[in-house]
Design a protein around this motif. Structure first.
Motif, short mmCIF file in Angstrom:
data_model
loop_
_atom_site.label_atom_id
_atom_site.label_comp_id
_atom_site.label_asym_id
_atom_site.label_seq_id
_atom_site.Cartn_x
_atom_site.Cartn_y
_atom_site.Cartn_z
N SER A 1 19.33 -12.59 -47.97
CA SER A 1 19.49 -11.49 -48.70
C SER A 1 20.52 -10.65 -48.43
CB SER A 1 18.03 -10.77 -48.76
OG SER A 1 17.02 -11.74 -49.25
N ILE A 2 20.49 -10.41 -47.02
CA ILE A 2 21.43 -9.39 -46.30
C ILE A 2 22.16 -10.10 -45.20
CG2 ILE A 2 21.60 -7.19 -45.05
CD1 ILE A 2 18.96 -6.34 -46.40
N PHE A 3 23.50 -9.88 -44.91
CA PHE A 3 24.20 -10.37 -44.20
C PHE A 3 24.65 -9.10 -43.02
CE2 PHE A 3 27.60 -13.13 -41.99
CZ PHE A 3 26.59 -14.08 -41.58
N ILE A 4 24.45 -9.08 -41.88
CA ILE A 4 25.03 -7.96 -41.13
C ILE A 4 25.64 -8.27 -39.88
CG2 ILE A 4 23.19 -6.18 -41.85
CD1 ILE A 4 21.66 -7.02 -39.36
N LYS A 5 26.87 -7.29 -39.53
CA LYS A 5 27.62 -7.54 -38.53
C LYS A 5 27.08 -6.43 -37.55
CE LYS A 5 32.49 -6.95 -36.76
NZ LYS A 5 33.66 -6.83 -37.32
N VAL A 6 26.76 -6.98 -36.25
CA VAL A 6 26.18 -6.17 -35.12
C VAL A 6 27.11 -6.07 -34.05
CG1 VAL A 6 24.10 -5.93 -33.68
CG2 VAL A 6 23.90 -6.60 -36.09
N ASN A 7 27.34 -5.02 -33.27
CA ASN A 7 27.94 -4.86 -32.02
C ASN A 7 27.13 -4.50 -30.84
OD1 ASN A 7 30.17 -4.96 -30.33
ND2 ASN A 7 31.33 -3.39 -31.28
N CYS A 8 27.03 -5.25 -29.94
CA CYS A 8 26.25 -4.88 -28.80
C CYS A 8 26.93 -5.17 -27.51
CB CYS A 8 24.83 -5.74 -28.58
SG CYS A 8 23.63 -5.56 -30.10
N ARG A 9 26.28 -4.56 -26.40
CA ARG A 9 26.88 -4.49 -25.07
C ARG A 9 26.99 -6.02 -24.50
NH1 ARG A 9 23.95 0.05 -24.93
NH2 ARG A 9 22.00 -1.14 -23.84
N ASP A 10 25.93 -6.83 -24.71
CA ASP A 10 25.58 -8.15 -24.19
C ASP A 10 24.52 -8.65 -25.04
OD1 ASP A 10 23.20 -7.07 -22.97
OD2 ASP A 10 24.45 -6.70 -21.22
N ASN A 11 24.24 -9.99 -24.69
CA ASN A 11 23.08 -10.70 -25.29
C ASN A 11 21.88 -10.09 -25.15
OD1 ASN A 11 25.18 -12.61 -26.06
ND2 ASN A 11 24.57 -14.19 -24.74
#
Length: 157
Positions: free
Chosen positions: A111-121
């Motif tokens: 339903s939703i597709f998001i782009k996420v930016n994190c420090r690490d896994n």
């Protein structure tokens, strides 16, 4: 530039030169663009204002390099909702998560597709388990970790 009956814009050569210059470097001096085009700085300034008024130029922003701040993991997450009517509530909650950079309401599996930016896994796992999957209306997620961004560009004029 002229506005067509369907609301889209038709650009002339000068508009394209202006836009390509600004997309390449938003700090390009108006005087340099004017010299490249062969018209006055005032004419270029007026055209830029018109492009802003029509919302073709949406904004000018400074983009930072997130890796310099330690954000090294980019992921894309497909979000499954319990029902489509949950969309607005879920989006409202997703907006509160700073690590989410982009969100799209899509057709297909998610339903939703998001782009996420994190420090690490580990940071990504925390965001998934304790922030995203805790939102009422989200049934499950599917995560893809980006290994490399090969293309990053705007629409060609």
């Amino acid at each position: 530039m002229r506005v067509l009956d369907n609301g889209s814009l038709e650009l002339d050569g000068i508009d394209k030169i202006i836009l390509n210059s600004l997309m390449n470097d938003a700090k390009t001096p108006i005087a340099k663009i004017a010299k490249d085009v062969g018209v006055s700085s005032t004419a270029i300034h007026q055209r830029i204002k018109k492009l802003e008024t029509t919302k073709l130029i949406d904004s000018t922003k400074v983009y930072i390099n997130p890796k310099k701040l330690g954000f090294n993991t980019i992921s894309f997450i497909g979000v499954y909702l319990d029902k489509s009517s949950s969309y607005k509530t879920v989006i409202s909650e997703l907006e509160k998560i700073n690590e989410i950079l982009e969100s799209y309401y899509t057709t297909g599996n998610y339903s939703i597709f998001i782009k996420v930016n994190c420090r690490d896994n580990e940071h990504l796992m925390h965001i998934l388990n304790h922030r995203i999957q805790e939102i009422t209306g989200i049934v499950r997620t599917e995560t893809f970790i980006s290994l490399e961004q090969s293309i990053n560009r705007q629409v060609k004029l």
